[in-house]
Write a protein that holds these residues in place. Structure first.
Motif, short mmCIF file in Angstrom:
data_model
loop_
_atom_site.label_atom_id
_atom_site.label_comp_id
_atom_site.label_asym_id
_atom_site.label_seq_id
_atom_site.Cartn_x
_atom_site.Cartn_y
_atom_site.Cartn_z
N HIS A 37 87.67 102.30 -11.13
CA HIS A 37 86.79 101.59 -10.69
C HIS A 37 85.55 101.56 -11.44
CE1 HIS A 37 89.79 100.88 -7.50
NE2 HIS A 37 89.01 99.89 -7.01
N GLY A 52 83.28 98.36 -3.90
CA GLY A 52 84.23 97.11 -4.58
C GLY A 52 83.34 96.14 -5.30
N THR A 54 82.58 95.59 -8.49
CA THR A 54 83.09 96.37 -9.94
C THR A 54 82.93 95.52 -10.98
OG1 THR A 54 85.33 95.52 -9.46
CG2 THR A 54 84.79 97.58 -8.56
N PRO A 128 90.24 102.66 -4.08
CA PRO A 128 89.32 103.89 -4.40
C PRO A 128 90.03 104.84 -3.35
CG PRO A 128 87.92 101.95 -3.96
CD PRO A 128 89.41 101.60 -3.69
#
Length: 315
Positions: A37, A52, A54, A128
């Motif tokens: 990520h 999140g 990303t 993750p």
């Protein structure tokens, strides 16, 4: 917007897109960028959002260069106000989405960078790891620190080569940008030397259009189109890649895939290398081994410092 540095959640470290390419092809590293990520390299911006939030990668896993590799924002990627990596940030470095590499490293480091893993790999679904420390979600307007900028040094040969190739139409820029390799400092324009002029100076990055790649199954010879003139006589130029060199290379599979494709390609290809200077040698004739002929040749010593690629604009 494109940029070449991002924060890797799996490695807990900032990587250039060239580092990511290195890791993807390295057979000694259990790494897959599709399962990583990548977050904004701006520390304050990254801390303001969840994991999140990303970025995506472009040309991170293609063995052959198609366009300049980079990170870029996704449609939903958010940044704090004033972050240089925001798509709508005016004057942002590297804001253009063209094929030009704008981030010129000022030093090419000959010692390969290592990437010690500080966190467990993401799971098979690409999520993750669950034990990651929480990233604060309080939005701030903190300024970008100098450490967020693109690193000034690189140990990935592809980076300075991409700078040179993608900016070949801007000679003034190449003549203005400094590059240091070892104890030698010059401009990008001076450091890259056409293969036919290799006698002008040693210790440079030599390059030229490939005439042919001889595939000896376990080794290869790269022949250049241009010849070197010495004492009013033309001499062919080549570099040799030994079986031992290739077998011990940590990116062996990717390299073999690339060079075998290049050997059968109809596209104009160029070879760039650093670390050796071809010297005039006397080689036995195949038809008459008792006779010899002169050729400028060198045995490549480090495949990390050799690239075969398309290079539009070099002519």
């Amino acid at each position: 917007m494109k940029f070449d540095t991002a924060y890797s959640l799996n490695l807990d470290e900032k990587l250039s897109i060239y580092d990511v390419r290195e890791l993807n092809f390295d057979e000694t590293a259990a790494y897959d960028s599709d399962k990583d990520h990548f977050l904004c390299p701006n520390d304050a911006c990254r801390a303001a959002f969840e994991a999140g939030n990303t970025l995506s990668t472009f040309n991170a896993k293609n063995v052959n260069y198609r366009r300049t590799p980079h990170f870029k924002n996704k449609s939903g990627t958010r940044h704090i106000d004033g972050c240089r990596y925001a798509s709508n940030h005016k004057g942002a470095a590297g804001e253009s989405d063209d094929d030009r590499e704008d981030h010129f490293p000022s030093e090419f480091v000959l010692t390969r960078r290592t990437y010690p893993r500080k966190m467990p790999l993401a799971g098979a679904e690409g999520q993750p790891p669950q034990d990651l420390p929480e990233i604060p979600t309080t939005r701030t307007n903190a300024s970008v620190s100098p450490s967020d900028a693109t690193p000034d040094k690189t140990s990935v040969f592809a980076h300075p080569v991409e700078c040179y190739v993608s900016n070949i139409d801007d000679k003034d820029k190449l003549k203005a940008m400094p590059l240091k390799i070892g104890e030698h400092t010059a401009t990008y324009w001076a450091f890259f030397k056409k293969i036919e002029y290799l006698q002008d100076n040693k210790g440079l990055i030599y390059w030229g259009r490939i005439k042919a790649i001889k595939d000896y199954t376990n080794s290869f010879r790269i022949d250049f189109e241009k010849k070197v003139w010495l004492d009013k006589k033309p001499y062919s130029v080549n570099v040799y890649l030994s079986k031992k060199l290739i077998d011990n290379y940590r990116k062996r599979k990717a390299f073999l895939e690339q060079i075998k494709a290049a050997a059968s390609s109809d596209q104009p290809l160029y070879c760039f290398f650093y670390g050796v200077t071809p010297e005039l040698k006397q080689v036995p004739s195949k038809k008459n081994p008792e006779q010899t002929f002169g050729v400028f040749s060198a045995n490549i010593e480090n495949l990390d410092h050799l690239i075969i690629r398309e290079a539009p604009g070099l002519g």
